[in-house]
Scaffold this motif. Structure first.
Motif, short mmCIF file in Angstrom:
data_model
loop_
_atom_site.label_atom_id
_atom_site.label_comp_id
_atom_site.label_asym_id
_atom_site.label_seq_id
_atom_site.Cartn_x
_atom_site.Cartn_y
_atom_site.Cartn_z
N GLY A 1 45.06 2.38 -32.46
CA GLY A 1 46.12 3.34 -32.16
C GLY A 1 46.28 4.35 -33.28
O GLY A 1 45.56 4.32 -34.27
N HIS A 2 47.24 5.25 -33.10
CA HIS A 2 47.51 6.24 -34.15
C HIS A 2 49.01 6.41 -34.35
O HIS A 2 49.80 6.25 -33.41
CB HIS A 2 46.83 7.58 -33.84
N LEU A 3 49.36 6.75 -35.58
CA LEU A 3 50.77 6.91 -35.94
C LEU A 3 51.18 8.37 -36.00
O LEU A 3 52.37 8.68 -36.09
CB LEU A 3 51.02 6.27 -37.31
N TYR B 1 55.97 8.37 -26.53
CA TYR B 1 54.96 8.07 -25.51
C TYR B 1 53.56 8.11 -26.13
O TYR B 1 52.72 7.25 -25.86
CB TYR B 1 55.15 9.10 -24.39
N ASP B 2 53.31 9.11 -26.93
CA ASP B 2 51.98 9.30 -27.54
C ASP B 2 52.09 9.25 -29.05
O ASP B 2 52.29 10.28 -29.69
CB ASP B 2 51.40 10.64 -27.06
N MET B 3 51.90 8.02 -29.67
CA MET B 3 51.90 6.74 -29.00
C MET B 3 52.62 5.69 -29.82
O MET B 3 52.12 4.61 -30.08
CB MET B 3 50.46 6.31 -28.69
N LYS B 4 53.83 6.02 -30.25
CA LYS B 4 54.54 5.05 -31.07
C LYS B 4 54.97 3.82 -30.27
O LYS B 4 55.06 2.72 -30.81
CB LYS B 4 55.71 5.73 -31.78
N ASP C 1 45.40 10.73 -38.05
CA ASP C 1 44.91 12.09 -37.77
C ASP C 1 44.27 12.22 -36.38
O ASP C 1 43.44 13.09 -36.16
CB ASP C 1 43.92 12.56 -38.86
N GLU C 2 44.71 11.36 -35.45
CA GLU C 2 44.09 11.38 -34.12
C GLU C 2 44.33 12.70 -33.40
O GLU C 2 43.45 13.22 -32.73
CB GLU C 2 44.65 10.21 -33.27
N GLU C 3 45.53 13.22 -33.56
CA GLU C 3 45.90 14.42 -32.80
C GLU C 3 45.16 15.67 -33.29
O GLU C 3 45.20 16.71 -32.63
CB GLU C 3 47.42 14.66 -32.86
N ILE C 4 44.52 15.58 -34.44
CA ILE C 4 43.76 16.74 -34.94
C ILE C 4 42.27 16.42 -35.05
O ILE C 4 41.54 17.06 -35.80
CB ILE C 4 44.32 17.28 -36.27
N LEU D 1 45.82 1.47 -27.40
CA LEU D 1 47.20 1.45 -26.93
C LEU D 1 47.74 2.86 -26.69
O LEU D 1 48.94 3.11 -26.85
CB LEU D 1 48.09 0.69 -27.93
N GLU D 2 46.87 3.77 -26.32
CA GLU D 2 47.30 5.12 -25.95
C GLU D 2 48.10 5.04 -24.65
O GLU D 2 48.03 4.05 -23.92
CB GLU D 2 46.07 6.02 -25.74
N PRO D 3 48.87 6.11 -24.32
CA PRO D 3 49.66 6.09 -23.09
C PRO D 3 48.82 5.79 -21.85
O PRO D 3 47.63 6.09 -21.80
CB PRO D 3 50.21 7.51 -23.01
N ALA D 4 49.49 5.20 -20.87
CA ALA D 4 48.85 4.91 -19.58
C ALA D 4 48.63 6.20 -18.81
O ALA D 4 49.19 7.25 -19.14
CB ALA D 4 49.76 3.98 -18.78
ZN LIG Z 1 47.55 9.71 -28.54
#
Ligand SMILES: [Zn+2]
Length: 393
Positions: A97-99, A126-129, A162-165, A187-190
């Motif tokens: 996952g990512h924070l 939701y994305d993705m705490k 740094d997933e979002e970038i 564990l990213e959003p469904a």
């Molecule tokens: Zn995500």
């Protein structure tokens, strides 16, 4: 020795009991704002998650990965299993996952974390705490069920910042940890209610056209109009899309020129590439590289790049999904699977040939949008299923 899988119904009962604490944990995570490009902020969120993982008995390491805020790894399960992974029976599972979030510091003022009915709103919930809270809660369920005692399974929780970038700083460690794993659970959003068994690969492109500037009135014929040339090239690029193959090329940004009475010397455009099949990476890159100027006096610079390979619906992934669906059925839950055009770090692990199941996190809507929210009542069964899947390994 084979692990006895834990009854999924018992795990669900446990998840319901822990639900209030799970939501409280999610709220705390969401209140620590963590935009990807702010290393200090993401590090604070990472430290919080590290403390939570330690409380659960995780052997925690915080890995430096500049310029990001770092990566958290936390190992669970008997040390002897984690250490002897060449042992046939021993298995390792990665929870990924990512924070980080797309939301800048201060977003909480306009978009506070708040519960409305049975939904929780807020930046990154939701994305993705929620997915991070679910992973930690699933590990806690396994602790409480004394699952690890004679387990031949080790779990590595891996959280990047740094997933979002694009995961440039974290990709190497994610791949290192995934190699040889029996499964990677993301564990990213469904997707709606579904798990994700396929994701497109992503890339981007940029074209620069260099023409020749001239006075649009006095020297018109001496000019080489970079904007005109770019427009023609963009017509070609638009034709690269092959919808049936799941290959799309989209223009997203454009610029050039300076004044209306000057024939522009420079124009540029940038855009997005999506591929469904690994083999299409070479195909689309070659198409871009074959672009030639239509006006021979113009110069083209073409820079296409694929940065995430697709997560294909491999046999290994399907097997994980089938197992998940069987377990869900015991909860009278008809779990479905879906494919998406969006990418995640699951793309990297899947491309290594490691069975990867994605979209196991929260149900909600509004990722990267001001109405971002999750459905609280979906948390217990989805959390229980993560725990059950680990236990069924
Ligand atoms: Zn995500």
């Amino acid at each position: 020795m084979k692990n006895e899988s834990l009854p999924v119904r018992a795990l669900l009962a446990g998840a319901r009991k822990l639900m209030d604490e799970e939501v409280a944990l999610l709220k705390k995570l969401a209140l620590i704002e963590s935009p990807s490009d702010d290393a200090r902020a993401t590090k604070a969120c990472l430290e919080f998650a590290a403390t939570e993982a330690r409380k659960l008995g995780g052997r925690v390491k915080v890995h430096k990965a500049p310029p990001s805020g770092g990566i958290l790894s936390a190992e669970f399960g008997p040390r002897r299993v984690a250490k002897h992974l060449d042992n046939q029976a021993a298995k390792r599972i990665v929870l990924l996952g990512h924070l980080d979030t797309v939301w800048p510091i201060g977003t909480l003022k306009s978009m506070p974390v708040k519960q409305v009915g049975r939904k929780l709103h807020g930046p990154g919930v939701y994305d993705m705490k929620a997915g991070v809270a679910m992973a930690l809660t699933a590990l806690r369920l396994l602790n409480e069920a004394e699952y690890w005692r004679d387990s031949e399974c080790a779990v590595e929780l891996l959280l990047s910042t740094d997933e979002e970038i694009g995961s440039h700083a974290s990709r190497a460690l994610i791949e290192e940890k995934a190699r040889g794993a029996a499964a990677v659970y993301v564990l990213e959003p469904a997707q709606g209610l579904a798990y994700k068994t396929a994701r497109k690969g992503t890339g981007n492109w940029r074209i620069d056209v260099h023409g020749r500037a001239a006075h649009a009135g006095v020297d018109f014929e001496k000019g080489r109009n970079a904007i005109n040339e770019l427009a023609r090239q963009l017509e070609r690029v638009a034709e690269f899309t092959e919808l049936k193959r799941g290959l799309t090329v989209s223009a997203g940004l454009i610029g050039g020129g300076g004044k209306t009475n000057v024939v522009p010397a420079h124009a540029w455009a940038e855009g997005d590439i999506r591929i469904s099949k690994k083999a299409d990476a070479a195909r689309i890159l070659a198409k871009f590289r074959k672009l030639k100027p239509i006006d021979k006096d113009c110069l083209l610079e073409v820079a296409p790049e694929i940065n995430r390979p697709p997560m294909e619906r491999t046999r290994g992934t399907v097997k994980l999904f089938e197992r998940a669906r069987e377990l869900a059925r015991e909860l009278d839950w008809d779990l479905t699977e879906a494919a998406t055009g969006g990418a995640s770090d699951g793309n990297f692990t899947s491309a290594l040939g490691v069975a990867t199941l994605d979209g196991m996190g929260a149900v909600g809507l509004g990722a990267h949008a001001v109405h971002e929210q999750i459905e609280l009542d979906e948390l217990p069964r989805r959390t229980a299923l993560v725990a059950a899947l680990i236990a069924a390994q």
